[in-house]
Motif scaffolding. Structure first.
Motif, PDB file in Angstrom:
ATOM      1  N   GLU A  78       2.762  -1.285   1.935  1.00 11.97           N
ATOM      2  CA  GLU A  78       2.890  -2.138   0.324  1.00 11.97           C
ATOM      3  C   GLU A  78       1.058  -1.982   0.093  1.00 11.97           C
ATOM      4  O   GLU A  78       1.346  -2.787  -1.338  1.00 11.97           O
ATOM      5  CB  GLU A  78       3.216  -3.772   0.980  1.00 11.97           C
ATOM      6  CG  GLU A  78       4.458  -3.571   2.052  1.00 11.97           C
ATOM      7  CD  GLU A  78       5.636  -2.757   0.570  1.00 11.97           C
ATOM      8  OE1 GLU A  78       5.839  -4.124  -0.295  1.00 11.97           O
ATOM      9  OE2 GLU A  78       6.201  -1.653   0.354  1.00 11.97           O
ATOM     10  N   ASN A  79       0.163  -2.315   1.143  1.00 14.57           N
ATOM     11  CA  ASN A  79      -1.097  -2.775   0.147  1.00 14.57           C
ATOM     12  C   ASN A  79      -1.512  -1.496  -1.484  1.00 14.57           C
ATOM     13  O   ASN A  79      -1.932  -2.000  -1.429  1.00 14.57           O
ATOM     14  CB  ASN A  79      -1.801  -2.702   1.115  1.00 14.57           C
ATOM     15  CG  ASN A  79      -2.507  -4.217   2.443  1.00 14.57           C
ATOM     16  OD1 ASN A  79      -1.811  -5.031   2.219  1.00 14.57           O
ATOM     17  ND2 ASN A  79      -1.864  -4.014   3.309  1.00 14.57           N
ATOM     18  N   VAL A  80      -0.656  -0.079  -1.000  1.00 18.62           N
ATOM     19  CA  VAL A  80      -0.640   0.328  -1.973  1.00 18.62           C
ATOM     20  C   VAL A  80      -0.377   0.407  -3.008  1.00 18.62           C
ATOM     21  O   VAL A  80      -0.666   0.973  -3.987  1.00 18.62           O
ATOM     22  CB  VAL A  80      -1.266   2.122  -0.950  1.00 18.62           C
ATOM     23  CG1 VAL A  80      -0.561   3.527  -1.731  1.00 18.62           C
ATOM     24  CG2 VAL A  80      -1.591   2.281   0.419  1.00 18.62           C
ATOM     25  N   LEU A  81       0.490  -0.267  -3.311  1.00 15.60           N
ATOM     26  CA  LEU A  81       1.753  -0.388  -4.301  1.00 15.60           C
ATOM     27  C   LEU A  81       1.320  -1.386  -5.302  1.00 15.60           C
ATOM     28  O   LEU A  81       1.098  -1.076  -5.993  1.00 15.60           O
ATOM     29  CB  LEU A  81       3.314  -0.202  -3.524  1.00 15.60           C
ATOM     30  CG  LEU A  81       3.675   0.212  -2.693  1.00 15.60           C
ATOM     31  CD1 LEU A  81       5.010   0.298  -2.673  1.00 15.60           C
ATOM     32  CD2 LEU A  81       3.881   1.677  -4.278  1.00 15.60           C
ATOM     33  N   ARG A  82       0.287  -1.873  -4.817  1.00 17.05           N
ATOM     34  CA  ARG A  82      -0.206  -2.904  -5.242  1.00 17.05           C
ATOM     35  C   ARG A  82      -1.801  -2.230  -5.809  1.00 17.05           C
ATOM     36  O   ARG A  82      -1.853  -3.044  -6.802  1.00 17.05           O
ATOM     37  CB  ARG A  82      -1.040  -4.564  -4.403  1.00 17.05           C
ATOM     38  CG  ARG A  82      -0.069  -5.370  -3.147  1.00 17.05           C
ATOM     39  CD  ARG A  82      -0.902  -6.639  -2.815  1.00 17.05           C
ATOM     40  NE  ARG A  82       0.288  -7.563  -2.158  1.00 17.05           N
ATOM     41  CZ  ARG A  82      -0.480  -8.348  -1.171  1.00 17.05           C
ATOM     42  NH1 ARG A  82      -1.106  -8.341  -0.623  1.00 17.05           N
ATOM     43  NH2 ARG A  82       0.539  -9.760  -0.973  1.00 17.05           N
ATOM     44  N   PRO A  89      -3.939  -9.580  -5.724  1.00 16.98           N
ATOM     45  CA  PRO A  89      -4.013  -9.588  -3.668  1.00 16.98           C
ATOM     46  C   PRO A  89      -2.593 -10.683  -3.215  1.00 16.98           C
ATOM     47  O   PRO A  89      -2.578  -9.970  -1.672  1.00 16.98           O
ATOM     48  CB  PRO A  89      -5.128 -10.274  -3.331  1.00 16.98           C
ATOM     49  CG  PRO A  89      -6.215  -9.499  -4.484  1.00 16.98           C
ATOM     50  CD  PRO A  89      -5.430  -9.400  -5.722  1.00 16.98           C
ATOM     51  N   ASN A  90      -2.747 -11.859  -4.104  1.00 18.04           N
ATOM     52  CA  ASN A  90      -1.759 -11.677  -3.692  1.00 18.04           C
ATOM     53  C   ASN A  90      -0.285 -11.942  -4.394  1.00 18.04           C
ATOM     54  O   ASN A  90       1.003 -13.227  -3.615  1.00 18.04           O
ATOM     55  CB  ASN A  90      -1.918 -14.120  -3.651  1.00 18.04           C
ATOM     56  CG  ASN A  90      -1.934 -14.063  -5.515  1.00 18.04           C
ATOM     57  OD1 ASN A  90      -1.760 -13.301  -6.327  1.00 18.04           O
ATOM     58  ND2 ASN A  90      -2.153 -15.586  -6.174  1.00 18.04           N
ATOM     59  N   ASP A  91       0.236 -11.228  -4.707  1.00 13.09           N
ATOM     60  CA  ASP A  91       1.533 -10.628  -5.406  1.00 13.09           C
ATOM     61  C   ASP A  91       2.300 -10.979  -4.180  1.00 13.09           C
ATOM     62  O   ASP A  91       2.235 -10.191  -2.714  1.00 13.09           O
ATOM     63  CB  ASP A  91       1.419  -9.301  -5.765  1.00 13.09           C
ATOM     64  CG  ASP A  91       2.731  -8.889  -5.910  1.00 13.09           C
ATOM     65  OD1 ASP A  91       3.402  -9.677  -6.877  1.00 13.09           O
ATOM     66  OD2 ASP A  91       3.471  -7.913  -5.241  1.00 13.09           O
ATOM     67  N   THR A  92       3.844 -11.711  -4.424  1.00  9.06           N
ATOM     68  CA  THR A  92       4.769 -11.359  -3.018  1.00  9.06           C
ATOM     69  C   THR A  92       5.711 -10.324  -3.551  1.00  9.06           C
ATOM     70  O   THR A  92       7.022 -10.371  -2.543  1.00  9.06           O
ATOM     71  CB  THR A  92       5.499 -13.173  -3.341  1.00  9.06           C
ATOM     72  OG1 THR A  92       5.567 -12.793  -5.384  1.00  9.06           O
ATOM     73  CG2 THR A  92       4.736 -13.952  -3.076  1.00  9.06           C
ATOM     74  N   TYR A  93       5.224  -9.199  -4.577  1.00  6.51           N
ATOM     75  CA  TYR A  93       6.812  -8.716  -4.792  1.00  6.51           C
ATOM     76  C   TYR A  93       5.911  -7.215  -3.495  1.00  6.51           C
ATOM     77  O   TYR A  93       6.960  -6.387  -2.757  1.00  6.51           O
ATOM     78  CB  TYR A  93       6.855  -7.961  -6.158  1.00  6.51           C
ATOM     79  CG  TYR A  93       7.589  -6.739  -5.864  1.00  6.51           C
ATOM     80  CD1 TYR A  93       9.167  -7.626  -6.103  1.00  6.51           C
ATOM     81  CD2 TYR A  93       7.658  -5.600  -6.410  1.00  6.51           C
ATOM     82  CE1 TYR A  93      10.476  -5.929  -6.385  1.00  6.51           C
ATOM     83  CE2 TYR A  93       8.896  -4.768  -6.200  1.00  6.51           C
ATOM     84  CZ  TYR A  93       9.845  -5.378  -7.063  1.00  6.51           C
ATOM     85  OH  TYR A  93      11.248  -4.387  -7.720  1.00  6.51           O
ATOM     86  N   ARG A  94       5.446  -6.593  -3.674  1.00  6.36           N
ATOM     87  CA  ARG A  94       4.319  -5.643  -2.728  1.00  6.36           C
ATOM     88  C   ARG A  94       3.855  -6.435  -1.677  1.00  6.36           C
ATOM     89  O   ARG A  94       2.387  -7.057  -2.105  1.00  6.36           O
ATOM     90  CB  ARG A  94       3.849  -4.980  -3.732  1.00  6.36           C
ATOM     91  CG  ARG A  94       4.090  -3.507  -4.656  1.00  6.36           C
ATOM     92  CD  ARG A  94       5.621  -3.053  -4.158  1.00  6.36           C
ATOM     93  NE  ARG A  94       5.953  -2.314  -5.294  1.00  6.36           N
ATOM     94  CZ  ARG A  94       7.210  -2.302  -5.557  1.00  6.36           C
ATOM     95  NH1 ARG A  94       8.095  -1.666  -4.181  1.00  6.36           N
ATOM     96  NH2 ARG A  94       7.626  -0.769  -6.952  1.00  6.36           N
ATOM     97  N   ASP A  95       4.313  -7.111  -0.670  1.00  7.77           N
ATOM     98  CA  ASP A  95       3.349  -7.421  -0.070  1.00  7.77           C
ATOM     99  C   ASP A  95       3.976  -7.613   1.542  1.00  7.77           C
ATOM    100  O   ASP A  95       4.648  -7.503   2.153  1.00  7.77           O
ATOM    101  CB  ASP A  95       4.600  -8.945   0.003  1.00  7.77           C
ATOM    102  CG  ASP A  95       3.916 -10.182   0.706  1.00  7.77           C
ATOM    103  OD1 ASP A  95       2.817  -9.742   1.476  1.00  7.77           O
ATOM    104  OD2 ASP A  95       4.298 -11.376   1.012  1.00  7.77           O
ATOM    105  N   PRO A  96       3.193  -6.922   2.287  1.00 11.10           N
ATOM    106  CA  PRO A  96       3.371  -6.411   3.461  1.00 11.10           C
ATOM    107  C   PRO A  96       3.068  -7.446   4.937  1.00 11.10           C
ATOM    108  O   PRO A  96       3.393  -7.252   5.908  1.00 11.10           O
ATOM    109  CB  PRO A  96       1.308  -5.921   3.983  1.00 11.10           C
ATOM    110  CG  PRO A  96       1.018  -6.678   3.118  1.00 11.10           C
ATOM    111  CD  PRO A  96       0.705  -6.880   2.049  1.00 11.10           C
TER     112      PRO A  96
END
Length: 315
Positions: A78-82, A89-96
């Protein structure tokens, strides 16, 4: 498992527990998916460090060391997709931190179970009369191989599941390929997707019985790549079930590219289909660099068979 799950629930406040625990009969138990979406349960982001440790201890117990590493690597993607999708960094769609734990029933009392679910990870465990099941069990990987210039560059989370399948495919002779390859183009998604009950009209492809000794070993190694994700007891339990149902009846079917054209191909798909179980692997999206894989029990997903026997004995 009962002790660890009870310990996890014991760390929660009343409000958290209301999110983290439902009855075993709740319909949410079989409502599963592997895409980013709103889902029931208590996500990691709403847990304290101690609560996260207790939750992950549940997962670590039922998986092998290898399986646990894969689960954590899937979460980390999910960090890679961000980065790849230029999200904040605070995105909630791609969220580890958007992986939720949900307990069904009371640990150690009657039928009960739990799951952990988020993007590309959906693992389900049912415990009935002292027996345990772990299907459906989904692991995915986007990207299949990390090509972006990030710390995870070069990472292939589901490497064995892909490489061992190509190894088996490349051992097949032309007449065997004519049976194993059922379509030149791969489907865009696993055939059973997130169906409540896995079902296919027929078994297709080449059977274990029609393979040479070396090919059978390659096929067995591919199956074990999936079973080794789990605690050795669960792995052995599943293998014994396959032996009982008949290894020679297990089919290997292929569709799509016959070489791994990462990010540049049309993609490939294979399935391993026996009388009692099904494995699907699909790598077609993003030019063949986005993997979905699932292990299904054709009679006992969500502990269905065990639950039926339980109710027959009880009533």
């Amino acid at each position: 498992m009962s002790e660890l799950t009870s310990a996890f629930l014991g760390t929660l406040s009343a409000a958290q527990k209301a999110d983290a625990q439902l009855t075993y009969a709740d319909s949410a138990r079989s409502d599963w998916h592997f895409t980013p979406r709103e889902r029931k349960g208590l996500p990691l982001k709403k847990m304290s460090p101690a609560q996260r440790k207790a939750a992950m201890a549940m997962l670590q117990l039922v998986l092998s060391d290898e399986g646990y590493r894969k689960a954590n690597a899937i979460i980390d993607l999910e960090n890679v997709l961000r980065v790849v999708e230029s999200r904040p960094p605070n995105d909630t769609y791609r969220d580890p931190e958007n992986f939720s734990f949900l307990v069904f029933g009371e640990p150690g009392t009657g039928p009960w179970g739990w799951r952990v679910e988020g993007h590309h990870l959906s693992l389900h465990f049912s415990l009935i009369d002292g027996e345990m099941t772990y299907t459906p069990s989904f692991m995915g990987s986007n990207p299949g191989k990390v090509l972006a210039d990030v710390p995870q560059k070069g990472k292939v989370v589901l490497q064995e599941e892909q490489e061992l399948a190509f190894k088996l495919l490349h051992t097949l002779k032309p007449d065997q390929l004519g049976i194993a390859v059922i379509k030149d183009k791969a489907p865009y998604e696993m055939v059973t997707a997130n169906a409540r009950k896995a079902s296919l009209d027929k078994m297709e492809g080449i059977t274990m019985a029609d393979l040479s000794a070396d090919q059978k070993q390659a096929f067995t190694s591919l199956i074990m790549a999936y079973l080794r994700r789990y605690h050795v007891t669960l792995k052995n339990q599943q293998w014994q079930s396959l032996e009982k149902a008949g290894l020679d009846q297990i089919h290997f079917a292929w569709m799509g590219d016959r070489e791994p054209l990462i990010g540049e191909g049309h993609g490939h798909y294979y399935r391993i289909h026996g009388p009692t179980f099904l494995i699907e692997f699909d790598n077609t999206q993003n030019g063949g660099n986005h993997i979905h894989s699932v292990v299904r029990d054709l009679t006992n997903d969500f502990g269905e068979d065990l639950l039926r026997l339980h109710y027959q004995k009880s009533h």
